[in-house]
Design an enzyme around this catalytic site. Structure first.
Site, PDB file in Angstrom:
ATOM      1  N   LYS A 170       0.872  -1.176   0.000  1.00 13.04           N
ATOM      2  CA  LYS A 170       0.000   0.000   0.000  1.00 13.04           C
ATOM      3  C   LYS A 170       0.911   1.229   0.000  1.00 13.04           C
ATOM      4  CE  LYS A 170      -3.873   2.140   2.432  1.00 13.04           C
ATOM      5  NZ  LYS A 170      -4.018   2.728   3.750  1.00 13.04           N
ATOM      6  N   HIS A 208      -0.421   2.512  16.299  1.00 11.42           N
ATOM      7  CA  HIS A 208       0.309   3.594  15.636  1.00 11.42           C
ATOM      8  C   HIS A 208      -0.629   4.411  14.745  1.00 11.42           C
ATOM      9  CE1 HIS A 208       0.551   0.015  13.060  1.00 11.42           C
ATOM     10  NE2 HIS A 208       0.652   0.824  12.004  1.00 11.42           N
ATOM     11  N   ASP A 254      -1.635  -3.183  13.020  1.00 13.63           N
ATOM     12  CA  ASP A 254      -1.680  -3.899  11.737  1.00 13.63           C
ATOM     13  C   ASP A 254      -2.171  -5.324  11.962  1.00 13.63           C
ATOM     14  OD1 ASP A 254      -0.673  -1.646  10.567  1.00 13.63           O
ATOM     15  OD2 ASP A 254       1.329  -2.454  10.167  1.00 13.63           O
ATOM     16  N   HIS A 297      -4.276   2.591  14.871  1.00 10.97           N
ATOM     17  CA  HIS A 297      -4.648   1.207  14.593  1.00 10.97           C
ATOM     18  C   HIS A 297      -3.449   0.303  14.857  1.00 10.97           C
ATOM     19  CE1 HIS A 297      -2.421   2.407  11.057  1.00 10.97           C
ATOM     20  NE2 HIS A 297      -2.275   1.124  10.743  1.00 10.97           N
TER      21      HIS A 297
END
Length: 353
Positions: free
Chosen positions: A215, A290, A236, A234
């Site tokens: 991404k 993060h 990962d 969020h």
């Protein structure tokens, strides 16, 4: 008059607006923690994201090798994020990957739209922006390009940018070398848990099934950076995430109750431990919260590659060797798809309260 393409943050940014639309403004309780990213990056007091030198990760000398493994273990246990140096990926290749992504994002929006994804139809690969389906109904100050980059036989090259011409060659070579780096990291993390070397890699799908999804995040200049986030807080879902950036700061980690800004370390790759490894290790390794800040002066671009297990084929749960009476399993068994669903459900519950 600049044409504004619906839903693209770049388009908003270049339209000359002085204040950002309401849907990009973060909730009051979040705003108090959003500072000037350039000022934050200059701070030297307090905890700093560790830098791990991988030169000796596969050394023939067991003492030297174990020292490297121990550094990696400490960073994965304490932080769950680190700057990797001497990672074995040539700097000129990294420059080519960066250049290719920058050239693509510098194309006119109309050109990029030819690669647009269609989230409504389930086509998630391609050029896109966050739709207001995240828990808070809020938007993030970023556009992106998302595509599966490894294994090679699972790629859909028809959606990859044709311009610049080096895009496919540079990205493919980078993905191949990252896949090898992932094996080295997963081996070292396995050994440090007292497991067989290949165990974690096997548990996330092995060579055949582990997917690498790239991404490219494009964060345009923001007229009110103190009100917005490039990406909201969020963790990962991946096993591991590897990140390059264009040396503009933005990444913050929530460590010991405070947001810590990652420094820009030359020739490094940032690596996150994702939820998948946190689950398998029964939280011996951390998946850290993060987020990404934006700024007024400089466009920030990052290249995140998520190493993910297959969606349905593997049941993720703490490995039996790491579960004891004193340390019971902290996670129920779920497929990767169920884990993603569960996170979304919890987030939507929290947002509706």
């Amino acid at each position: 008059m600049v044409s504004v393409v619906a839903g693209r943050v770049e388009s908003l940014s270049s339209s000359g607006i002085q204040s950002i639309p309401q849907e990009y403004v973060r909730p009051k309780e979040e705003l108090t923690s959003i500072g000037d990213i350039f000022e934050e990056e200059k701070k030297h007091e307090g905890p700093q994201v560790p830098t791990i030198d991988l030169e000796d990760i596969a050394s023939k000398d067991p003492v030297v090798r174990e020292r490297c493994h121990e550094e990696l273990r400490k960073a994965a246990t304490d932080w769950g994020v680190m700057h990797l140096v001497n990672h074995g990926i040539p700097n000129d290749l990294i420059e080519r990957v960066r250049k290719a992504g920058e050239v693509f994002f510098n194309l006119p929006i109309e050109e990029k739209e030819k690669h647009a994804n269609d989230q409504g139809a389930g086509k998630i690969q391609g050029y896109g922006s966050k739709l207001a389906n995240n828990a808070s109904g809020q938007l993030e100050w970023e556009d992106y390009f998302f595509h599966l980059v490894y294994p090679e036989d699972k790629r859909d090259l028809s959606i990859w940018p044709k311009h610049p011409s080096d895009y496919t060659a540079a990205t493919s070579e980078y993905a191949k070398l990252l896949r090898q780096l992932a094996t080295k990291i997963l081996s070292a993390l396995s050994i440090s848990l007292g497991l067989e070397e290949g165990r974690l890699e096997k548990e996330v799908g092995g060579l055949e099934e582990m997917l690498l999804q790239m991404k490219i995040n494009y964060y345009p200049k923001c007229p009110q950076p103190e009100l917005a986030l490039g990406v909201e807080a969020h963790t990962d879902v991946s096993a591991l995430t590897f990140i390059l950036h264009n040396m503009v700061p933005g990444l913050q980690l929530f460590y010991e109750g405070k947001w810590v800004t990652a420094k820009c370390v030359p020739n490094s790759i940032i690596m996150h431990i994702g939820d998948t490894i946190e689950i398998l290790s029964n939280r011996k390794y951390k998946s850290i919260l993060h987020r990404g800040l934006v700024n007024k002066e400089k466009v920030r671009i990052s290249w995140a590659v998520f190493c993910e297990p297959p969606k349905e084929k593997i049941i993720l749960k703490p490995l039996p060797e790491l579960v004891t009476e004193a340390e019971p399993a902290l996670f129920p068994p779920r497929t990767f798809a169920q884990h993603i669903e569960h996170k979304l459900f919890r987030k939507n519950q929290a947002a509706s309260k």
